[in-house]
Motif scaffolding. Sequence first.
Motif, PDB file in Angstrom:
ATOM      1  N   GLY A 111       0.836  -1.205   0.000  1.00  0.00           N
ATOM      2  CA  GLY A 111       0.000   0.000   0.000  1.00  0.00           C
ATOM      3  C   GLY A 111       0.865   1.248   0.000  1.00  0.00           C
ATOM      4  O   GLY A 111       2.097   1.184  -0.102  1.00  0.00           O
ATOM      5  N   PHE A 112       0.214   2.372   0.128  1.00  0.00           N
ATOM      6  CA  PHE A 112       0.887   3.674   0.023  1.00  0.00           C
ATOM      7  C   PHE A 112       1.981   3.847   1.084  1.00  0.00           C
ATOM      8  O   PHE A 112       3.181   3.959   0.771  1.00  0.00           O
ATOM      9  N   ILE A 113       1.604   3.845   2.348  1.00  0.00           N
ATOM     10  CA  ILE A 113       2.604   4.163   3.384  1.00  0.00           C
ATOM     11  C   ILE A 113       3.538   2.976   3.603  1.00  0.00           C
ATOM     12  O   ILE A 113       4.749   3.142   3.768  1.00  0.00           O
ATOM     13  N   ASP A 159       1.012  -9.077   2.500  1.00  0.00           N
ATOM     14  CA  ASP A 159      -0.017  -8.205   1.924  1.00  0.00           C
ATOM     15  C   ASP A 159      -0.989  -9.060   1.116  1.00  0.00           C
ATOM     16  O   ASP A 159      -0.572  -9.936   0.358  1.00  0.00           O
ATOM     17  N   ALA A 160      -2.279  -8.781   1.270  1.00  0.00           N
ATOM     18  CA  ALA A 160      -3.305  -9.569   0.581  1.00  0.00           C
ATOM     19  C   ALA A 160      -3.502  -9.122  -0.858  1.00  0.00           C
ATOM     20  O   ALA A 160      -4.263  -9.755  -1.591  1.00  0.00           O
ATOM     21  N   THR A 206      -5.187  -6.481  -1.985  1.00  0.00           N
ATOM     22  CA  THR A 206      -6.559  -6.033  -2.244  1.00  0.00           C
ATOM     23  C   THR A 206      -6.475  -4.991  -3.353  1.00  0.00           C
ATOM     24  O   THR A 206      -5.387  -4.716  -3.876  1.00  0.00           O
ATOM     25  N   GLY A 234      -3.494  -2.702  -2.889  1.00  0.00           N
ATOM     26  CA  GLY A 234      -2.127  -3.218  -2.834  1.00  0.00           C
ATOM     27  C   GLY A 234      -1.581  -3.381  -4.246  1.00  0.00           C
ATOM     28  O   GLY A 234      -2.218  -3.998  -5.103  1.00  0.00           O
ATOM     29  N   SER A 259      -3.539 -12.898   3.683  1.00  0.00           N
ATOM     30  CA  SER A 259      -4.341 -11.985   4.503  1.00  0.00           C
ATOM     31  C   SER A 259      -3.948 -12.065   5.976  1.00  0.00           C
ATOM     32  O   SER A 259      -3.653 -13.147   6.490  1.00  0.00           O
ATOM     33  N   ILE A 260      -4.015 -10.934   6.645  1.00  0.00           N
ATOM     34  CA  ILE A 260      -3.773 -10.926   8.094  1.00  0.00           C
ATOM     35  C   ILE A 260      -4.901 -11.645   8.834  1.00  0.00           C
ATOM     36  O   ILE A 260      -4.774 -11.937  10.024  1.00  0.00           O
ATOM     37  N   PHE A 313       0.697  -2.026   9.071  1.00  0.00           N
ATOM     38  CA  PHE A 313       0.004  -1.020   8.253  1.00  0.00           C
ATOM     39  C   PHE A 313      -1.294  -1.563   7.653  1.00  0.00           C
ATOM     40  O   PHE A 313      -2.169  -0.775   7.302  1.00  0.00           O
ATOM     41  N   SER A 315      -8.452   1.425   4.299  1.00  0.00           N
ATOM     42  CA  SER A 315      -8.048   2.756   4.749  1.00  0.00           C
ATOM     43  C   SER A 315      -8.894   3.908   4.197  1.00  0.00           C
ATOM     44  O   SER A 315      -8.655   5.058   4.556  1.00  0.00           O
ATOM     45  N   TYR A 352     -14.750   3.642   9.352  1.00  0.00           N
ATOM     46  CA  TYR A 352     -13.294   3.473   9.262  1.00  0.00           C
ATOM     47  C   TYR A 352     -12.643   3.871  10.586  1.00  0.00           C
ATOM     48  O   TYR A 352     -11.858   3.114  11.165  1.00  0.00           O
ATOM     49  N   LYS A 373     -10.529   1.615  13.358  1.00  0.00           N
ATOM     50  CA  LYS A 373      -9.146   1.901  13.777  1.00  0.00           C
ATOM     51  C   LYS A 373      -9.099   2.117  15.292  1.00  0.00           C
ATOM     52  O   LYS A 373      -8.154   1.689  15.969  1.00  0.00           O
ATOM     53  N   CYS A 418      -1.417   9.261  13.276  1.00  0.00           N
ATOM     54  CA  CYS A 418      -0.931  10.365  12.429  1.00  0.00           C
ATOM     55  C   CYS A 418      -2.061  10.967  11.605  1.00  0.00           C
ATOM     56  O   CYS A 418      -3.137  10.404  11.477  1.00  0.00           O
ATOM     57  N   ASN A 439      -1.550  11.586   5.223  1.00  0.00           N
ATOM     58  CA  ASN A 439      -0.265  11.525   4.515  1.00  0.00           C
ATOM     59  C   ASN A 439      -0.438  11.947   3.061  1.00  0.00           C
ATOM     60  O   ASN A 439      -1.508  11.764   2.467  1.00  0.00           O
TER      61      ASN A 439
HETATM   62  P1  NAD Z   1      -3.547   1.645   1.644  1.00  0.00           P
HETATM   63  O1  NAD Z   1      -5.027   1.465   1.494  1.00  0.00           O
HETATM   64  O2  NAD Z   1      -2.803   2.393   0.586  1.00  0.00           O
HETATM   65  O3  NAD Z   1      -2.835   0.217   1.776  1.00  0.00           O
HETATM   66  C1  NAD Z   1      -3.350  -0.805   2.566  1.00  0.00           C
HETATM   67  C2  NAD Z   1      -2.565  -2.074   2.255  1.00  0.00           C
HETATM   68  O4  NAD Z   1      -3.042  -3.116   3.123  1.00  0.00           O
HETATM   69  C3  NAD Z   1      -2.746  -2.581   0.814  1.00  0.00           C
HETATM   70  O5  NAD Z   1      -1.501  -2.955   0.269  1.00  0.00           O
HETATM   71  C4  NAD Z   1      -3.657  -3.782   0.970  1.00  0.00           C
HETATM   72  O6  NAD Z   1      -3.494  -4.766  -0.039  1.00  0.00           O
HETATM   73  C5  NAD Z   1      -3.266  -4.283   2.350  1.00  0.00           C
HETATM   74  N1  NAD Z   1      -4.329  -5.086   2.987  1.00  0.00           N
HETATM   75  C6  NAD Z   1      -5.639  -4.768   3.116  1.00  0.00           C
HETATM   76  N2  NAD Z   1      -6.299  -5.762   3.732  1.00  0.00           N
HETATM   77  C7  NAD Z   1      -5.380  -6.728   4.010  1.00  0.00           C
HETATM   78  C8  NAD Z   1      -5.432  -7.982   4.658  1.00  0.00           C
HETATM   79  N3  NAD Z   1      -6.575  -8.490   5.109  1.00  0.00           N
HETATM   80  N4  NAD Z   1      -4.285  -8.684   4.802  1.00  0.00           N
HETATM   81  C9  NAD Z   1      -3.104  -8.198   4.336  1.00  0.00           C
HETATM   82  N5  NAD Z   1      -2.999  -7.016   3.696  1.00  0.00           N
HETATM   83  C10 NAD Z   1      -4.123  -6.293   3.542  1.00  0.00           C
HETATM   84  O7  NAD Z   1      -3.341   2.311   3.065  1.00  0.00           O
HETATM   85  P2  NAD Z   1      -2.305   3.423   3.530  1.00  0.00           P
HETATM   86  O8  NAD Z   1      -2.838   4.750   3.154  1.00  0.00           O
HETATM   87  O9  NAD Z   1      -0.950   3.023   3.132  1.00  0.00           O
HETATM   88  O10 NAD Z   1      -2.454   3.284   5.113  1.00  0.00           O
HETATM   89  C11 NAD Z   1      -1.631   2.372   5.847  1.00  0.00           C
HETATM   90  C12 NAD Z   1      -2.030   2.429   7.312  1.00  0.00           C
HETATM   91  O11 NAD Z   1      -1.883   3.763   7.785  1.00  0.00           O
HETATM   92  C13 NAD Z   1      -3.470   2.039   7.588  1.00  0.00           C
HETATM   93  O12 NAD Z   1      -3.509   1.295   8.773  1.00  0.00           O
HETATM   94  C14 NAD Z   1      -4.195   3.369   7.760  1.00  0.00           C
HETATM   95  O13 NAD Z   1      -5.286   3.239   8.632  1.00  0.00           O
HETATM   96  C15 NAD Z   1      -3.100   4.207   8.387  1.00  0.00           C
HETATM   97  N6  NAD Z   1      -3.183   5.653   8.131  1.00  0.00           N
HETATM   98  C16 NAD Z   1      -3.185   6.134   6.854  1.00  0.00           C
HETATM   99  C17 NAD Z   1      -3.201   7.511   6.642  1.00  0.00           C
HETATM  100  C18 NAD Z   1      -3.188   8.094   5.255  1.00  0.00           C
HETATM  101  O14 NAD Z   1      -3.257   9.321   5.125  1.00  0.00           O
HETATM  102  N7  NAD Z   1      -3.075   7.314   4.210  1.00  0.00           N
HETATM  103  C19 NAD Z   1      -3.235   8.383   7.727  1.00  0.00           C
HETATM  104  C20 NAD Z   1      -3.263   7.857   9.022  1.00  0.00           C
HETATM  105  C21 NAD Z   1      -3.212   6.488   9.203  1.00  0.00           C
END
Ligand code: NAD
Length: 332
Positions: free
Chosen positions: A12-14, A35-36, A38, A41, A61-62, A81, A85, A152, A156, A179, A182
């Motif tokens: 995913g992104f972060i 990573d699943a 989804t 991802g 999957s987790i 992570f 999201s 959501y 969390k 946080c 992002n």
């Molecule tokens: P994202 O949606 O870009 O990525 C999520 C990743 O998790 C993907 O690669 C997806 O395939 C994977 N995933 C989803 N379900 C899964 C499962 N059951 N098993 C394994 N992998 C799985 O999310 P993001 O923006 O990178 O956010 C990462 C974390 O940071 C999250 O926990 C989110 O709540 C938190 N967060 C994000 C932000 C933001 O601005 N993006 C801000 C604060 C907190």
Amino acid sequence: MARKLLVTGGCGFIGSNFISYWFSRYPKDSITNLDALTYAGHLSSTAHFADNKNYHFIKGSILNKRVVERAMKDVDIVVHFAAESHVDRSIKNPTLFLETNVLGTQVLLESALRNKIKRFHHISTDEVYGALEFNTGEKFSEETSYRPRSPYAASKAASDHLVQSYAHTFGLPTTITNCSNNFGPFQDPEKFIPRLITNCIEDRKVMLYGDGLNVRDWLHVEDHCRAIDLVITKGSINNTYCIGGQVDEVSNLEVATRVLNYFNKSTDQIAFVTDRLGHDRRYAVNWTKIRTELGWKPRYQFDEWLTATIKWYEENTAWWRPLKERAEKLYR
Ligand code: NAD
Ligand code: TDX
């Protein structure tokens, strides 16, 4: 000594930005990414480190106890992570958010406990604290009561409580970071800033929910990764740290105007569309604790790095174009 990390959601992104960051800083450590894959991802987000001999990818999957148990073997540090999201998706399908974010976190916690993990670091959000009013000067901090307002945010919040309960009841060594929003490279085009930029590149209208005056506290993803690093390596066990950006209060309308200006487009390109249900008005984070305890502060000033992010999307059309149609479909 080299450490072994399990990163969940590293496609995913972060998560993908975090793996790049960690390898650049600690090249001897090894990282397993569970990573699943989804819709959020993307293997294309990991291409630049996929060949690293210290990198291992597990597609799974987790929620799958067997897979998690295998991934957890000999791990020192878990950085969690993986999550659903996107707030808009949580309004359409809350159940998936409870499954992944709550039950998935619990599966990881159980396995971390069984495998005597040295640190379980949970990535959370400022949205667990609810929303702030305009012009109050108020900010969220580690002392703020939880008041999640979207499915959501509620999922969390529940995951944060579970992590704290495993620390208190079972003695699992945990840390949590909450946080703000992002921004930066590899963010899916369904989220606000990448949607804005890619719509401009594709000559589409720019969509603003409601009156466009909602405020977010924009944090560059690399500042976020550096904060996680400090919390893992120097933070106190069973503690929470809030992380925010280097940005003056800026409304979505102002962000959109800056992006449109970059492309020499007029604000006529803005379409004000139906507001998000339960749309939180304002987020702002007080990051005094992480500054005073760990010496962290954000380095990336919003305006400057918004421009750098726009350029990244201009230069990396091959990454986001295949994702764009699916992202837009969500909003139809
Ligand atoms: P994202 O949606 O870009 O990525 C999520 C990743 O998790 C993907 O690669 C997806 O395939 C994977 N995933 C989803 N379900 C899964 C499962 N059951 N098993 C394994 N992998 C799985 O999310 P993001 O923006 O990178 O956010 C990462 C974390 O940071 C999250 O926990 C989110 O709540 C938190 N967060 C994000 C932000 C933001 O601005 N993006 C801000 C604060 C907190
Ligand atoms: O097209 C849009 N138009 C618009 O006005 C989109 C996609 C969003 N918005 C608004 C809604 C929010 O006020 O922009 C703001 C940001 O929206 P998102 O990018 O969806 O982020 P947000 O809902 O604030 O949540 C994000 O930050 C906190 C992340 O998606 C969460 O995972 C994180 O916890």
